[in-house]
Write an enzyme that holds these catalytic residues in place. Structure first.
Site, PDB file in Angstrom:
ATOM      1  N   LEU A   1       0.821  -1.210   0.000  1.00  0.00           N
ATOM      2  CA  LEU A   1       0.000   0.000   0.000  1.00  0.00           C
ATOM      3  C   LEU A   1       0.857   1.264   0.000  1.00  0.00           C
ATOM      4  O   LEU A   1       0.457   2.293  -0.557  1.00  0.00           O
ATOM      5  CB  LEU A   1      -0.927   0.020   1.214  1.00  0.00           C
ATOM      6  CG  LEU A   1      -2.243  -0.768   1.120  1.00  0.00           C
ATOM      7  CD1 LEU A   1      -1.991  -2.260   0.998  1.00  0.00           C
ATOM      8  CD2 LEU A   1      -3.125  -0.475   2.327  1.00  0.00           C
TER       9      LEU A   1
ATOM     10  N   HIS B   1      -0.142   6.463   8.279  1.00  0.00           N
ATOM     11  CA  HIS B   1       0.839   5.463   8.711  1.00  0.00           C
ATOM     12  C   HIS B   1       2.213   5.758   8.124  1.00  0.00           C
ATOM     13  O   HIS B   1       3.222   5.778   8.840  1.00  0.00           O
ATOM     14  CB  HIS B   1       0.335   4.083   8.271  1.00  0.00           C
ATOM     15  CG  HIS B   1       1.258   2.943   8.567  1.00  0.00           C
ATOM     16  ND1 HIS B   1       1.063   2.093   9.639  1.00  0.00           N
ATOM     17  CD2 HIS B   1       2.357   2.475   7.918  1.00  0.00           C
ATOM     18  CE1 HIS B   1       2.020   1.170   9.650  1.00  0.00           C
ATOM     19  NE2 HIS B   1       2.815   1.380   8.606  1.00  0.00           N
ATOM     20  N   GLU B   2       2.273   6.023   6.824  1.00  0.00           N
ATOM     21  CA  GLU B   2       3.563   6.242   6.164  1.00  0.00           C
ATOM     22  C   GLU B   2       4.196   7.569   6.577  1.00  0.00           C
ATOM     23  O   GLU B   2       5.421   7.655   6.730  1.00  0.00           O
ATOM     24  CB  GLU B   2       3.404   6.170   4.644  1.00  0.00           C
ATOM     25  CG  GLU B   2       2.857   4.843   4.120  1.00  0.00           C
ATOM     26  CD  GLU B   2       3.655   3.629   4.552  1.00  0.00           C
ATOM     27  OE1 GLU B   2       4.827   3.785   4.960  1.00  0.00           O
ATOM     28  OE2 GLU B   2       3.113   2.514   4.500  1.00  0.00           O
TER      29      GLU B   2
END
Length: 319
Positions: free
Chosen positions: A189, A229-230
């Site tokens: 992702l 998240h990243e």
């Protein structure tokens, strides 16, 4: 409570991944309609590869860790009360679907601002056992510009090819966060580069099918939490399970996890690690589905904000 110590021995040794290797076949055609059912993030794999390729990186990472461990959140000095990060979005597309709309991009910026400022509506769902550590990080993101490029390539892999001349090179990476949007492939992702790496590859990569909340955003990753998240990784947060069984994420107020969690685990979900703590499956740095992620902790906040203090790896963003 976990010690804030960096276990370099865990990352000095890099071995090639087998079925999870996202580098060997980067030039092979893949189905751009690929949709995955489990969150896949290649940040740790990319980090280990960079450590193996650059013998000076480990020392820089150690300095960043030492700076983070000494940082006192009460002495944090923010610009106008918060850090503002300009975002350059680099869209690489072959198909119309990959050439995502400005509205989809803006929806992602909106999500980042909510998630990093405790303005997400599901922040109220944080269980009471974690209420004392849930955090408003106080970082805002502003869309600086969108760059688009047509490239006849079906997928990009995780070798940072999208950041080179074939794709779009990073724009002013010392003062702007670059976000590449493209088809990654292999069930990934997104991924990010931790602080301390080369400026030319600094930034975040998110697959176009999992960015934002509209357009091509695909369930169960259609709430923009992949980028949250990243960006957490870009701000020096590790996976909450420490990429090892009962590992450490170098944050004192997150529970020890057995491993990654998927889907939306039923609360309370207990770890079998020492002390059998309730796992913080709703932390943005776990692998739960988007609707199951909705909090950072004060320890994670301190770790992130340390980057913007004097001597921090992203101090240039705070000027």
């Amino acid at each position: 409570m976990k010690k804030l110590m960096f276990l370099l021995s865990a990352v000095f040794v890099f071995t090639a991944c087998s079925e999870d290797d996202h580098s060997e076949n980067d030039n092979q055609p893949r189905d751009t309609a690929e949709v995955v059912g489990k969150r896949g993030c290649a940040t740790d794999e990319v980090f280990k590869a960079q450590l193996a390729a650059d013998p000076t990186l480990a020392a820089r990472i150690q300095q960043i860790e030492e700076h983070a461990s000494k940082f006192d959140l009460s002495n944090a000095r923010l610009v106008n009360g918060q850090i503002v990060i300009p975002v350059v979005v680099n869209v690489l597309y072959r198909t119309t679907a990959e050439n995502i709309s400005d509205a989809q991009i803006q929806s992602q910026i909106d999500v980042l601002n909510k998630d990093f400022n405790a303005q997400n509506t599901d922040f109220a769902s944080v269980p009471s056992v974690f209420s004392g550590v849930k955090a408003n990080v106080g970082i805002r993101f502003e869309l600086d510009q969108v760059r688009r490029k047509y490239v006849n390539r079906t997928s990009w892999g995780t070798n940072n090819l999208m950041k080179g001349s074939t794709g779009l090179t990073a724009l002013t990476p010392t003062t702007k966060m670059n976000l590449w949007v493209c088809t990654i492939g292999n069930g990934i992702l997104g991924y990010a580069q931790f602080p301390g790496g080369a400026s030319s590859t600094d930034g975040v990569v998110v697959d176009s099918k999992y960015l934002g909340t509209t357009g091509t955003a695909t369930y169960p990753f259609n709430l923009g939490r992949t980028a949250t998240h990243e960006v957490g990784h870009w701000l020096n947060l590790r996976h909450i399970w420490g990429d090892a069984t009962c590992g450490t994420d170098l944050v004192a107020d997150t529970p020890t996890h057995n491993t990654a969690n998927y889907g939306v685990p039923t609360y309370p979900h207990y770890s079998t690690c020492t002390g059998t703590p309730i796992e913080m499956t709703m932390n943005y740095m776990d692998y739960s589905d988007d609707r199951g992620l909705y909090m950072f902790t004060n320890g994670q906040k301190s770790r992130m904000l340390s980057l913007f203090s004097s001597g921090g790896a992203r101090y240039s963003f705070a000027q």
